[in-house]
Design a protein around this motif. Structure first.
Motif, mmCIF file in Angstrom:
data_model
loop_
_atom_site.group_PDB
_atom_site.id
_atom_site.type_symbol
_atom_site.label_atom_id
_atom_site.label_comp_id
_atom_site.label_asym_id
_atom_site.label_seq_id
_atom_site.Cartn_x
_atom_site.Cartn_y
_atom_site.Cartn_z
ATOM 1 N N UNK A 25 44.843 95.151 -8.440
ATOM 2 C CA UNK A 25 44.495 95.323 -9.857
ATOM 3 C C UNK A 25 45.409 94.488 -10.744
ATOM 4 N N UNK A 26 46.699 94.542 -10.414
ATOM 5 C CA UNK A 26 47.712 93.840 -11.189
ATOM 6 C C UNK A 26 47.451 92.325 -11.146
ATOM 7 N N UNK A 27 47.131 91.818 -9.949
ATOM 8 C CA UNK A 27 46.854 90.392 -9.779
ATOM 9 C C UNK A 27 45.620 90.005 -10.589
ATOM 10 N N UNK A 28 44.552 90.776 -10.460
ATOM 11 C CA UNK A 28 43.316 90.446 -11.177
ATOM 12 C C UNK A 28 43.565 90.377 -12.679
ATOM 13 N N UNK A 32 43.617 86.700 -14.824
ATOM 14 C CA UNK A 32 42.573 86.596 -15.867
ATOM 15 C C UNK A 32 43.178 86.069 -17.170
ATOM 16 N N UNK A 33 44.429 86.442 -17.460
ATOM 17 C CA UNK A 33 45.073 85.938 -18.687
ATOM 18 C C UNK A 33 45.179 84.419 -18.668
ATOM 19 N N UNK A 34 45.260 83.856 -17.470
ATOM 20 C CA UNK A 34 45.405 82.404 -17.331
ATOM 21 C C UNK A 34 44.065 81.704 -17.084
ATOM 22 N N UNK A 35 42.983 82.468 -17.145
ATOM 23 C CA UNK A 35 41.659 81.850 -17.048
ATOM 24 C C UNK A 35 41.157 81.592 -15.640
ATOM 25 N N UNK A 36 41.686 82.300 -14.641
ATOM 26 C CA UNK A 36 41.206 82.095 -13.267
ATOM 27 C C UNK A 36 39.971 82.956 -12.996
#
Ligand code: HAM
Length: 431
Positions: A25-28, A32-36
């Motif tokens: 969850x933490x990774x997702x 996402x903040x970096x647009x991946x």
């Protein structure tokens, strides 16, 4: 006879899987903040994908791949890492025609037939990111910033990012030759493996773990002293950008990485709690790989973190432990059990986490179970409660029964509000 699991292939049991879910969850959230965006690639690929990208003389390709013949005679391999597959997918689907820059992340199992020990398995999981289509230093810095943010969000103990530059096609051949000549001069002191690979892969001299070999190569030349002007400028810009953002990185001129596709910026993350396997992650730039796999001349950079190693080195905290039930319903008698099932069903459908027992257990044993499960409230359903349609509630945190019974017809949200209200009321003291 019990059938055991295969050596190096582990189960993740419920007390640990809560950590895995939390990490995922933490990774997702962070990527996402970096647009991946996520890419899911297969676990099996054609063997030549890995030999061509990771390199014929690497440990992975030489001795660690799970390779098998398919029934049609083709050679297939369980993926030992994710970058090769992501680049293969990029080329196969011509992703450059959809977007000039692809920012992809993945999560999933990888397979390497290494000697198992703490933090080293034959099936392990990685979370990885890859950016294809940018060759400027700013994107190297951005990837390291993301890595830094991730390690912080994941609460990794003693995490340290080590940085190096591995040069490129212009400057590495001459350096490689200098290193090979150094190794040749010290051949008698090298371990068997390094001596054997000296011709084909002299860079591995620098990260050999054999103590005598390390001693023999203590004075070996390092790439940083041999970078060409463009590589040196690129690396200086990356470091200046990271310094400006206040991200601490440590220069490690002997870091070479175990895969051959890297050029220029390379990095590894070391952390506490891992013993001999102290790298939780690693990555770097791989300009040239997309082209080598018959794609366009697109630059690439990325990294991967090993989830098993993250689990070993993360702080212990409540968010990463299995959740406890909000309500534990304790019925006393057959009629109460039927009612309890009905109540549990209603409140579960309303989004509450509810446990209940059946089978005529005593109140004492049900209380013990509720306590062990970490339940916040125990709702007791006995004959009196059935008659009055109101439940006795025990607040397990305050260790007291509420002075008023709770209407058993309440909806989930009304019940939650009532319980919170009762829990906040001061305890009445009787003289
Ligand atoms: P790697 O350094 O080979 O890089 O692996 C990355 C991480 O995967 C390691 O730091 C470690 O945490 C984990 N790992 C590797 N082997 C094992 C194992 N046998 N058991 C447990 N964990 C392991 C790569 O795989 C590159 N594809 C990273 C990358 C992405 N470079 C550019 N983009």
């Amino acid at each position: 006879m019990k059938i055991p699991s295969v050596k190096g292939f582990h189960d993740v049991l419920p007390d640990e899987s809560a950590r895995w879910s939390w990490i995922e969850q933490c990774v997702r959230a962070t990527v996402a903040h970096y647009g991946f965006v996520e890419i899911r690639v297969p676990i099996v690929e054609r063997t030549e994908l890995f030999s061509r990208s990771i390199g014929e003389t690497t440990d992975i390709v030489e001795k660690e791949m799970y390779t098998f013949g398919d029934r049609d005679g083709s050679s297939l391999t369980l993926r030992p890492e994710g970058t090769a597959s992501v680049v293969r997918a990029y080329v196969e689907h011509a992703l450059q025609t959809r977007e000039p820059v692809s920012k992809l992340f993945y999560l999933g199992p990888m397979f390497r037939r290494e000697r198992p020990q703490k933090g080293r398995l034959r099936q392990f999981s990685q979370v990885g990111v890859e950016i294809i289509g940018r060759d400027d230093a700013a994107i190297d810095a951005e990837v390291v910033l993301l890595l830094h943010d991730l390690l912080e969000a994941l609460r990794i103990r003693g995490a340290r990012i080590e940085l190096n530059s591995l040069g490129d096609a212009a400057c590495r051949p001459a350096y490689r030759e200098a290193l090979r000549a150094f190794g040749e001069a010290h051949r008698a002191e090298l371990c068997e493996n390094c001596a054997r690979r000296l011709e084909r892969n002299p860079l591995r001299l620098l990260d050999c773990k054999v103590p005598e070999c390390r001693q023999a190569t203590a004075g070996a030349p390092v790439m940083l002293d041999h970078l060409c002007a463009p590589c040196a400028a690129h690396f200086a810009t990356v470091r200046a950008m990271l310094a400006r953002e206040g991200v601490p990185v440590v220069l490690n001129p002997r870091m070479v990485r175990g895969l051959d596709y890297y050029v220029r910026t390379a990095f590894e993350v070391v952390a506490e709690g891992l013993g001999a396997q102290n790298a939780v992650g690693g990555g770097g730039r791989y300009d040239g790989l997309v082209k080598a796999l018959d794609g366009p001349d697109a630059a690439g950079i990325g990294f991967a973190l090993g989830i098993e190693r993250l689990v070993l080195s993360m702080e212990d905290h409540a968010d990463a432990r299995p959740g406890a039930p909000e309500l534990f319903i304790a019925p006393l008698g057959a009629a109460a059990e039927a009612e309890a099932m009905h109540l549990a069903h209603r409140w579960r459908r309303a989004g509450m986490r509810v446990e209940m027992t059946s089978g005529g257990k005593s109140l004492k044993s049900q209380m013990r179970m509720a306590d062990k499960a970490g339940a916040r409230y125990v709702l007791i359903v006995g004959d009196d409660e059935l008659a009055s349609r109101a439940l006795t509630v025990r607040d397990m945190t305050a260790k007291r029964d509420f002075p008023r019974a709770v209407d058993l017809t309440l909806s989930g949200s009304a019940l939650r509000a009532t319980l919170a209200q009762l829990a906040s009321e001061p305890v009445e003291h009787t003289a």
